[in-house]
Design a protein around this motif. Sequence first.
Motif, PDB file in Angstrom:
ATOM      1  N   THR A 115       0.849  -1.193   0.000  1.00 56.57           N
ATOM      2  CA  THR A 115       0.000   0.000   0.000  1.00 56.57           C
ATOM      3  C   THR A 115       0.882   1.239   0.000  1.00 56.57           C
ATOM      4  O   THR A 115       1.797   1.357   0.819  1.00 56.57           O
ATOM      5  N   THR A 117       0.905   5.294   0.476  1.00 55.21           N
ATOM      6  CA  THR A 117       0.130   6.381   1.071  1.00 55.21           C
ATOM      7  C   THR A 117       0.757   7.710   0.683  1.00 55.21           C
ATOM      8  O   THR A 117       1.953   7.929   0.913  1.00 55.21           O
ATOM      9  N   LYS A 194      -4.668   6.381  -0.154  1.00 52.88           N
ATOM     10  CA  LYS A 194      -4.047   5.063  -0.065  1.00 52.88           C
ATOM     11  C   LYS A 194      -4.299   4.295  -1.359  1.00 52.88           C
ATOM     12  O   LYS A 194      -5.443   4.163  -1.796  1.00 52.88           O
ATOM     13  N   SER A 196      -3.579   0.607  -2.931  1.00 55.81           N
ATOM     14  CA  SER A 196      -3.171  -0.756  -2.594  1.00 55.81           C
ATOM     15  C   SER A 196      -3.121  -1.608  -3.848  1.00 55.81           C
ATOM     16  O   SER A 196      -3.954  -1.449  -4.754  1.00 55.81           O
TER      17      SER A 196
END
Length: 264
Positions: A115, A117, A194, A196
């Motif tokens: 992930t 960010t 975020k 992913s």
Amino acid sequence: MSDSHDSSAGPRRRLRPIRLLTAAVFALAGLIFVTSFNTSKGTNIRTDASLLKLSDLIHERSQNNAELEKTTAAVRGQVDALAERDDGSTKAEDAKLAALRAASGTEEVSGKGLTVTLNDAPPNAVPRIPNVPDPQPNDLVIHQQDLQAVVNALWQGGATGIQIMDQRLISTSAVRCVGNTLILQGRVYSPPYKVSAVGDPGALRKALAASPALQNYQLYVTAYGLGWKVDEHKALTLPGYSGTVDLHYAKPVESATSSSTPTS
């Protein structure tokens, strides 16, 4: 007598244009007040109330879209179950259909992954290294091209599925930003963002590091403190895309004159 009359009349003639100018100023002020009243319709036009109402409407519509997506996903699951029960297809055809569903992003995908960010820099950020100019407002926020660069790099790194915030991406997904607000598939998000991805973490990291756009982004991370964090996952599950998959496109409009017979 004629001299005294002229002397008394002179000042009155000099004051008359001033009186006319004063009357004109008051008339113009009255016109401005009337125009302002008609424009505001009795509301205070110097407040941000209209902007706040628009913001509330956007968030309300975003929540409604989220609820509709859940309903759509449930109905789609029922339709797929009924279609698979008596579709008359062969095992080879079923396998081909399953592969197409996996590629389309409408099926859940699991595996190792990571992930990324991204976040805005502090609003009062100053240069963190020497010989760097003071930041401009645009230097401190996440832009559309930053998110797009992350998504493109993850696909390049062999991701089998990507999700931004809580939404799975498909081939028709479009990442759009207005200011520092993300609009994705009818819903609105604010940073931190975020992203992913399911895939080999090493290959995904390598692709992120090789992206020229993200290399440029890292300069701003170092200079002004833009947010950047990468977390690896031994097990990551991304739900299937639950929104509509119908394509919307423009249709030609036949003009009334095109069908008429020309006259000589």
